[in-house]
Design an enzyme around this catalytic site. Structure first.
Site, PDB file in Angstrom:
ATOM      1  N   LYS A 102       0.823  -1.192   0.000  1.00 49.46           N
ATOM      2  CA  LYS A 102       0.000   0.000   0.000  1.00 49.46           C
ATOM      3  C   LYS A 102       0.869   1.258   0.000  1.00 49.46           C
ATOM      4  O   LYS A 102       0.394   2.375  -0.204  1.00 49.46           O
ATOM      5  CB  LYS A 102      -0.866   0.031   1.280  1.00 49.46           C
ATOM      6  CG  LYS A 102      -1.738  -1.176   1.474  1.00 49.46           C
ATOM      7  CD  LYS A 102      -2.392  -1.153   2.874  1.00 49.46           C
ATOM      8  CE  LYS A 102      -2.945  -2.489   3.200  1.00 49.46           C
ATOM      9  NZ  LYS A 102      -3.270  -2.615   4.633  1.00 49.46           N
ATOM     10  N   GLY A 103       2.139   1.045   0.273  1.00 48.36           N
ATOM     11  CA  GLY A 103       3.028   2.175   0.559  1.00 48.36           C
ATOM     12  C   GLY A 103       3.176   3.195  -0.548  1.00 48.36           C
ATOM     13  O   GLY A 103       3.449   4.360  -0.294  1.00 48.36           O
ATOM     14  N   ASP A 139      14.736  -1.117  -0.723  1.00 47.25           N
ATOM     15  CA  ASP A 139      15.520  -1.434   0.469  1.00 47.25           C
ATOM     16  C   ASP A 139      16.469  -2.590   0.139  1.00 47.25           C
ATOM     17  O   ASP A 139      17.527  -2.378  -0.447  1.00 47.25           O
ATOM     18  CB  ASP A 139      14.525  -1.750   1.594  1.00 47.25           C
ATOM     19  CG  ASP A 139      15.156  -1.933   2.950  1.00 47.25           C
ATOM     20  OD1 ASP A 139      16.203  -1.330   3.203  1.00 47.25           O
ATOM     21  OD2 ASP A 139      14.598  -2.687   3.772  1.00 47.25           O
ATOM     22  N   LYS A 194      17.477   2.993  -0.251  1.00 52.09           N
ATOM     23  CA  LYS A 194      18.428   2.743   0.839  1.00 52.09           C
ATOM     24  C   LYS A 194      19.477   1.769   0.316  1.00 52.09           C
ATOM     25  O   LYS A 194      19.422   0.572   0.602  1.00 52.09           O
ATOM     26  CB  LYS A 194      17.692   2.085   2.028  1.00 52.09           C
ATOM     27  CG  LYS A 194      17.008   3.042   2.959  1.00 52.09           C
ATOM     28  CD  LYS A 194      16.661   2.369   4.288  1.00 52.09           C
ATOM     29  CE  LYS A 194      15.230   1.943   4.324  1.00 52.09           C
ATOM     30  NZ  LYS A 194      14.772   1.436   5.626  1.00 52.09           N
ATOM     31  N   GLU A 252       7.176   2.431  -6.565  1.00 51.29           N
ATOM     32  CA  GLU A 252       7.412   1.840  -5.242  1.00 51.29           C
ATOM     33  C   GLU A 252       7.779   2.953  -4.258  1.00 51.29           C
ATOM     34  O   GLU A 252       8.403   3.953  -4.634  1.00 51.29           O
ATOM     35  CB  GLU A 252       8.549   0.807  -5.379  1.00 51.29           C
ATOM     36  CG  GLU A 252       9.052   0.183  -4.099  1.00 51.29           C
ATOM     37  CD  GLU A 252       8.049  -0.711  -3.391  1.00 51.29           C
ATOM     38  OE1 GLU A 252       6.925  -0.243  -3.125  1.00 51.29           O
ATOM     39  OE2 GLU A 252       8.406  -1.861  -3.051  1.00 51.29           O
ATOM     40  N   ASP A 253       7.391   2.773  -2.997  1.00 49.12           N
ATOM     41  CA  ASP A 253       7.729   3.783  -1.997  1.00 49.12           C
ATOM     42  C   ASP A 253       9.217   3.761  -1.670  1.00 49.12           C
ATOM     43  O   ASP A 253       9.878   4.795  -1.645  1.00 49.12           O
ATOM     44  CB  ASP A 253       6.880   3.596  -0.716  1.00 49.12           C
ATOM     45  CG  ASP A 253       6.953   2.191  -0.126  1.00 49.12           C
ATOM     46  OD1 ASP A 253       7.607   1.304  -0.721  1.00 49.12           O
ATOM     47  OD2 ASP A 253       6.338   1.962   0.928  1.00 49.12           O
ATOM     48  N   VAL A 272      11.870   4.538   8.127  1.00 49.18           N
ATOM     49  CA  VAL A 272      11.084   5.761   7.932  1.00 49.18           C
ATOM     50  C   VAL A 272       9.598   5.449   7.774  1.00 49.18           C
ATOM     51  O   VAL A 272       9.222   4.357   7.329  1.00 49.18           O
ATOM     52  CB  VAL A 272      11.584   6.565   6.702  1.00 49.18           C
ATOM     53  CG1 VAL A 272      12.973   7.124   6.948  1.00 49.18           C
ATOM     54  CG2 VAL A 272      11.560   5.716   5.442  1.00 49.18           C
ATOM     55  N   ASP A 318       4.554   2.835   6.339  1.00 50.59           N
ATOM     56  CA  ASP A 318       3.980   2.496   7.645  1.00 50.59           C
ATOM     57  C   ASP A 318       4.962   1.785   8.555  1.00 50.59           C
ATOM     58  O   ASP A 318       6.011   1.286   8.133  1.00 50.59           O
ATOM     59  CB  ASP A 318       2.787   1.555   7.452  1.00 50.59           C
ATOM     60  CG  ASP A 318       3.224   0.128   7.093  1.00 50.59           C
ATOM     61  OD1 ASP A 318       4.066  -0.022   6.181  1.00 50.59           O
ATOM     62  OD2 ASP A 318       2.760  -0.824   7.751  1.00 50.59           O
TER      63      ASP A 318
END
Ligand code: IMP
Length: 188
Positions: free
Chosen positions: A40-41, A109, A137, A105-106, A159, A165
Site C-alpha cells: 500500500k506504501g 531497500d 536505501k 514503489e515507496d 522511515v 507504515d
C-alpha cells in the site's frame, strides 16, 4: 507523534515529485504509460506523481508481502527484516503486454520485493518497464537492483509517513519521518 524526527519535509517531497514527473513526461513524450503501484506504501506517491504527468495514462496496482513478516515483528529489529521470501497478494488486473510500465514503489531497500515484482511484470512482455522509487536505501541491498527514477537516497533508518507504515500506522503523515528505535521497542 511529536517524537518523530522529520527526515524529508512535505515541501521537499513536493518539489522532488514535480521534478520526477517532468523527467518521466520528457522520457515518454507522445506515448501512453501505465502506472503500477505497489500496495500500500506507494499509493500516495503514485497519486501525487501521476497527476503531474500529462500523458495518456492508466493505473494498476500489485500487492505483495514477505513471508515471516509477522513473526519478524516480534524480533529485536521491530519487524523491519523479513525472511526474504516475497509472496503475491494481489496481481495486476490488466495485461501489460506492449505497454510502457512505470512500476511505482515507496522505498527500495533490500531489493527483494522489486526483483520479485519485475520478474512477474516482465512475463507480460511489456514494451518497457521502468522502476520509480521515491526512496532508496542502497546500503541495505541484498539483490542487485537499481531504480530508473529515484526521489531521495537515504541512510539506513526506518522511515514512516507519506504512505509508508510501521505496523500499518503513520501512513498519513505528510512528511517522511524517522521512527526511532525507542518507539519500535516500546510498541512491540
Ligand atoms: P525490499 O524488498 O527490502 O526492497 O523492501 C521494500 C519494502 O519494504 C517497501 O516497499 C516497504 O514496504 C518496506 N520497507 C523497507 N524499508 C522501509 C522503511 O524504512 N519504512 C517502511 N517500510 C519499509
Amino acid at each position: 507523534m511529536s517524537e518523530l524526527q522529520v527526515l524529508i519535509s512535505r515541501e521537499q517531497i513536493a518539489h522532488r515529485v514535480t521534478e520526477m514527473a517532468a523527467q518521466i513526461t520528457r522520457d515518454f513524450a507522445g506515448q501512453a504509460v501505465i502506472f503500477v503501484g505497489v500496495l500500500k506504501g506507494a499509493a500516495i506517491f503514485l497519486s501525487d506523481l501521476a497527476r503531474q504527468v500529462p500523458l495518456d495514462s492508466t493505473f494498476d496496482f500489485i500487492g505483495v508481502c514477505s513471508y515471516g513478516q509477522q513473526a519478524a515483528a516480534a524480533t529485536p529489529n521491530g519487524g523491519w527484516d523479513s525472511t526474504g521470501e516475497v509472496r503475491l497478494t494481489k496481481d495486476v488486473e490488466h495485461s501489460m503486454a506492449g505497454k510502457n510500465v512505470l512500476l511505482v514503489e515507496d522505498i527500495l531497500d533490500t531489493g527483494l520485493t522489486l526483483t520479485y515484482i519485475k520478474k512477474i511484470l516482465l512475463n507480460h512482455q511489456p514494451r518497457s518497464l521502468r522502476v520509480v522509487a521515491l526512496l532508496d536505501k542502497p546500503s541495505r541491498r541484498q539483490k542487485p537492483m537499481q531504480a530508473d527514477y529515484v526521489g531521495f537516497t537515504i541512510p539506513d533508518k526506518f522511515v514512516v509517513g507519506y504512505g509508508m507504515d510501521y505496523a500499518e500506522r503513520f501512513r498519513n503523515l505528510p512528511d517522511i519521518c524517522i521512527l526511532p528505535n525507542p518507539v519500535l521497542s516500546s510498541e512491540k
